[in-house]
Structure formats: structure tokens, C-alpha cells
Enzyme design. Sequence first.
Site, short mmCIF file in Angstrom:
data_model
loop_
_atom_site.label_atom_id
_atom_site.label_comp_id
_atom_site.label_asym_id
_atom_site.label_seq_id
_atom_site.Cartn_x
_atom_site.Cartn_y
_atom_site.Cartn_z
N GLU A 23 20.41 -44.47 14.12
CA GLU A 23 20.59 -45.71 13.37
C GLU A 23 19.48 -46.72 13.65
O GLU A 23 19.23 -47.59 12.84
CB GLU A 23 21.95 -46.35 13.72
CG GLU A 23 23.17 -45.49 13.43
CD GLU A 23 23.54 -45.44 11.95
OE1 GLU A 23 23.13 -46.35 11.20
OE2 GLU A 23 24.23 -44.49 11.55
N GLU A 66 18.91 -54.92 10.62
CA GLU A 66 18.54 -54.24 9.38
C GLU A 66 17.29 -54.91 8.81
O GLU A 66 17.19 -56.12 8.74
CB GLU A 66 19.70 -54.36 8.39
CG GLU A 66 19.47 -53.60 7.12
CD GLU A 66 20.63 -53.76 6.15
OE1 GLU A 66 21.73 -54.17 6.56
OE2 GLU A 66 20.42 -53.46 4.96
#
Length: 707
Positions: free
Chosen positions: A96, A118
Site C-alpha cells: 500500500e 495518498e
Amino acid sequence: MRILALISLCLLSILGALAVSPTLSSGGGGVSSLISKAEFEQMLKHRNDAACEGNGFYTYEAFIAAADAFDGFGTTGDNDTKKREIAAFFAQTSHETTGGFSTAPDGPYAWGYCCVTEQGDPPDYCVADIQQYPCTPVKKYFGRGPFQITYNYNYGPAGIAIGIDLLRLPDLVATDPIISFKTALWFWMTPQYPKPSCHDVITGRWTPSAAHLAAGLVPGYGVITNIINGGIECGRGSNPLQEDRIGFYKRYTLRTVPFPASSLLKNRQAVVQSEIPNPLPKPHRFPNKTPKKNPPQTSKLPTISFTSPSLSDAKTLFNSLINSTPADLKFHNSLLQSYAAVSSLDDATSLLRHMTKTHPAFSPDHSTYQVLLTKSCYSPDPNLTAVRKTLNLMAAEGFPPDKATTDVAVRSLCNAGRLEHAVELVKEFCLKNSPPDSVTYNFLIKHLCRTRTVSSVNGFIKEMRESFAVKPDLVSYTILIDNVCNRKNLREATRLLGLLSEDGFKPDCYVYNIVMKGYCMLSQGSEVLWVYKKMKEEGVEPDMVTYNTLIFGLSKSGRAKEARKFLGVMAEMGLSPDEVTYTSLMNGMCREGNASGALELLEEMEAKGCSPNSCTYNTLLHGLCKAKLLGKAIELYGVMKAGDVKLETGSYGTFLRTLCRNGRVAEAYEVFDYAVESKSLKDVVAYSTLESILKWLKKAKEQGLAV
Ligand SMILES: *[C@@H]1O[C@H](CO)[C@@H](O)[C@H](O)[C@H]1NC(C)=O
Ligand SMILES: *[C@@H]1O[C@H](CO)[C@@H](O)[C@H](O)[C@H]1NC(C)=O
Ligand SMILES: *[C@@H]1O[C@H](CO)[C@@H](O)[C@H](O)[C@H]1NC(C)=O
């Protein structure tokens, strides 16, 4: 005999998987003894590279502090299991947060934990219609931390679990490394309904249901990927995503524990849906990550959101609105709600006072005060001071406690994880002549069942009955019985059945089915039959679920012959056995070595117009191979192939092994080709199975062993 176990699990459809909630531990876990600082540094070797956003953020100490806060993480099972769990956790989270690419120094898998947030220009990831986890205006719930947790409906419950209001303070996940690791561990430890928790899968505590198996999910690392799937990847990894997750896992397991990674890679990606209706209402279901929907526009009034907790700013904003807006209750409530989301309870209360004073045409009602009440329930509060204050205010304004108020308070407190406070408040309401109605009471019972011991729940119910004359109803009993059956405490279930009758209720088919399911799980055929007889005695009409459970339970307990008789009983009752009925029975017959009998049943089934499903075929294929009826197995395989029926991992392995044993290696290769073409299994799984069988065969031959 892993494979045999898998096949019989294929039928656990009726039972479903059990979800367990994680518990925060009081500390003192032993994760640091399983992964040293040096190993951590070696695993996440390049995370502090100057090019990495996470440079300096993720520390070993933060990880250990967070890990020790979760009971069971890295401390379940034997040492190998513990290490495997830690490796899998880091592998998935490294994927991730990867900064790796194929030509990166030390390879792509040395670059986990490079990212924290992100990248790009992420949206706010707020799903506004989930009122349970209201978004804070201006805050965004984009991917942050090791698991790149996203959306208000994940930040909300994660925050509740770790005791930090992450709906208001989502940025902490990117600025406080302990909180950051805790959110990832929360995700890891919590079942993601209808999927199990990653923790339960990797530690072998998850039993797949038939629906899971039909979707190709068998316990292993791949299922974990499936649970997580859909996570936001922040990295620039160019590998196919699944390969990347596997790559990290291999690198980490090689380092920590010798483990045949290939055997863990069993799965194919599929969306899991529960096919079998659960007799009880489902637990809260997190929506799948879908693109954000625009909230429906219900009113033409402007949508105002407050962004600052300052009371004077809020008053100024409100004053600027009153001349242009009507005294619309909904509009005022939404204003208050919006401000309450960013402010303190006291300031929200003050704003309401200001609203009524400066805009007398507006008259708040119950629903207005419930905004404040909900806010009080979610406020950090060591006792019920804030809640009581709001209730007093409500009473003073002409809204004394009533059933609706009780319901709002109990639900909010339960959802905020303040179960003890909910219990305390319910008792207080009873004293004030406002006992909960049955819906509220049952909601509370369901929450208590999830976290409390059976005797503690019983104690509460007894107290409510004796002190306040609040009695359980049939739904309460159903919840209680389901709870104890899931805990395999059938003795208590029987006791509850007795109590239920004493209270003047008559158990219905639902209740009996739950109890029967409980005995099925324990493979207690006689008791399964006893429940059936009891139903008949009591004049309760068994339904399709009853018969399927009964036949499943008897087959599972080695009583396939008796189970078979019930096909006739069903016909008399006007019920048509379905594919679950037949497959359960075939599985039982195969387990007793009567594969040819099972094959006859297939013909009978088809003659009756019931189509076998892939579970039926796979069960039979496995059974025929085990019974050394290779000719029949090959014939059946031909039928499966003609019908594009996929092979399941278990029956595929058994079939290949039987072929190879009989010297039919070329046919084994052909089956391998079919498995790959029909996308029955991942190529890597199909291949590694074949490879290991061939290796084993070669070795056995060299050693002159009989195969
Ligand atoms: C498991 O690991 C711990 C800590 O490394 C060690 O003390 C213990 O002896 C190990 N147990 C077994 C059964 O190997
Ligand atoms: C509740 O907590 C508040 C703040 O911690 C404290 O002032 C108050 O005395 C407590 N009340 C009770 C009844 O314990
Ligand atoms: C196997 O199943 C068939 C068909 O149901 C049955 O007639 C037969 O008695 C069974 N054989 C054994 C050994 O149980």
C-alpha cells in the site's frame, strides 16, 4: 489431509463464518520478541530514503507500541504463525505504501513504507449519507498510513476503536506514527463484513463458508489480499498489483520464517457475497468503496457548512442568514448539526440558544435537541456528565425523556463504543418511567452479546426484569440463542429455550433452525435429530432451511443413510430438495466411502430437475478419486469440462494426484491446462500444485516406494 478438510468445508454454507471483534489489550504484548529492530530496519530498508515521503515517519518503536495495544496481533498460535502474521501484515501494508519500481536499488520489495499519504489531488472521500460517521467539513478522508485507510466510514470506527476522534482529526493518521500504525492494525484485526478479518485468516481461525469457497476463497494470503482489495495505492509500483503483494510477502517470509509461500497463494479474486440468508439482521455493513455519490438535494435552501469551531464566527454566520431564510426546522437542524460536527458540545448548545433568541419564529423540536444529544454521546466523557446535561436541558425545554430519546441515546452510545454508559443510562431512564421499547432493548442486547460474556448478558437481563419489569421478547431470545449457539454453548441454548417458554413465548421455526445449526457445528447428529423431533412435537412446521440443516448435520456426523431418508420426508411435505440438500448428502456419502452411491444420487437429482452446481461436481470428483474410482472421476471431469464447471483447489489437487499415481501424467497436464484456461485457479497455484505432485512422484519412484 488439508485437502479433505477443504472439501467438506465447501458445504459449511448453512453456517457462515463467525465474526469476532478485536479487543484492545491492556498492553504487555510480546511482538517485540518476534521482530527485532534490526529485522524491521532490514525489511523496510529504504523507507527513510530522501526520496520517500515517509522519511523518518514510521519507526520500530511506534509499531511495537501500536502492536502491543491489540490483543492477539502477532501473539496468536505457534511461533511460525506469529511470524507469518507479522510478515503478512508488513507485506500488505508495504504494497500500500511502496516506493519501489522494478529497477530500484535492492529490488522493488525493499521499498515498503515509503509513502504516508495518498498522492495526487485526492477527493474528500466523504460518504455523507452515513450519518453514523459524520464528516467534519473541510477534513478529507483520503488514504493515510500503512493501510492507506480511506473514507469517513473507516476513519469513524477506527477512531472509536483506538479512542481518538479521527472524524475530526484525520490528519493524525499521517502525523502521529503510533496512531498511524494503530489504524492499520485496527483494519487488520477487524472483520470486514461479509469478509473475515485478515488476522483470523492468517492465524487459521477463519472457516470459509460455501459462498466463500464458491467464490474461490480458501484460507491463505490471497484471501487477505481480497479483503483489502480496493485499497488506495499511493506508490508508483508498476508490477501487477497482486504480484507486488506476493513479492513483498516472499521477501519478508524468507527473512523470518521458512514457509512454502506458494501454498499460501491459493485464491482467485472474487467478490464474496453471502448466498445463504442469515436468519438474523446483518451486522453493520460497510459499503464497498464506491465513488462518492452526491448527496440528494432535498431542499432549495443553501447548504451551509461550518468550518471553524469559533462560536462568535458561527453566530455571525447565522446572523447573516436569518433575514434571508425562513424558519425552516430542517434547515436550522442541519445548521446546528454542521456546527456541532466542528465545535464543542457547550458551543453547539450556545449556538442553539442564540438561534432561538435571535430568530423567535424558529421553534426547535425533539429532533433539534437530538442533534445535541447525539453529540454528547460521541463526546469524550469519562462519565455521563455531558449526556445528562443535555437531557436536563431537554427536560427544561419541555422534552422529557421518552422512547425516542432513549433510542437515540442508546444507539449513539453503543455505536460510540460506550456500552457501559448505555447500560447505565437505560437503567436511569427506567427509573424515570421511560423504559426502552423492545427495539431499543434488543439493539442493546445485540451489542452486549458481541462483547460481554454470556453470564454478564444474562445478569443484565435478569436485573432489567427484576428491577424494572422490562422483559425480553421473542426477538431478544432469538438474539440470545443465536449468540450462545455461535459460541457453541448449546447447553445454554437449551436453557434459554426453556426460559422462553416460561415467558409464554413459543419458539418458532427460526429459533429451532438456529439451535439445530448449533448442533450441526458440533457434528452432534443425535441432537440435530432431537431438535427436529421437538419441532414436530410442538407443531412447528419445519421449512427448507430446517431440512437442509438437518441433512447437512446428519451427513456431517457420519449418518448419511438416515439423512437420505429425509429426502422422502421432504417430498411428502411438498418441499423439493435443492442443490444444497443433495450436495450435503453426497458429501456425507463420499466421506463414508460410498462415492458410487453419491454418483447415483447425482442422476436422481438431475432426474428431479435440480441442477448440480460447481460445489456438487467438485465434491463428487474428490469423492470418486478418494474411492479410487478413477474411471468414473475422468468421466465426471469430462462432464464438468463440457459444462465449463470450474475446478476447486481441493478437488483439482486430489484429481491430479490420483492421475499421476496411476501413471497418467499426460492427462494430469491436460487437467492443468483446463484449470488455467477456465480460470479455475490462479496460474501460479495450478502450476505449483502440479509441480509439487510431480516432484513427489519422482522422489517416491527413486526411493522405490509404492505410489
Ligand atoms: C518462541 O519464540 C520465543 C521468543 O523468540 C522463544 O522464547 C520460545 O522458546 C519459542 N517457542 C518455541 C516453541 O520455539
Ligand atoms: C464526571 O466527570 C467530571 C469530569 O471528569 C467530574 O467533574 C465529575 O465530578 C464526574 N461526575 C461523577 C458523577 O462522577
Ligand atoms: C451407497 O448408496 C446407495 C445409494 O444411496 C445405497 O443404496 C447403498 O446402500 C450405499 N452403500 C453403502 C455401503 O452404504
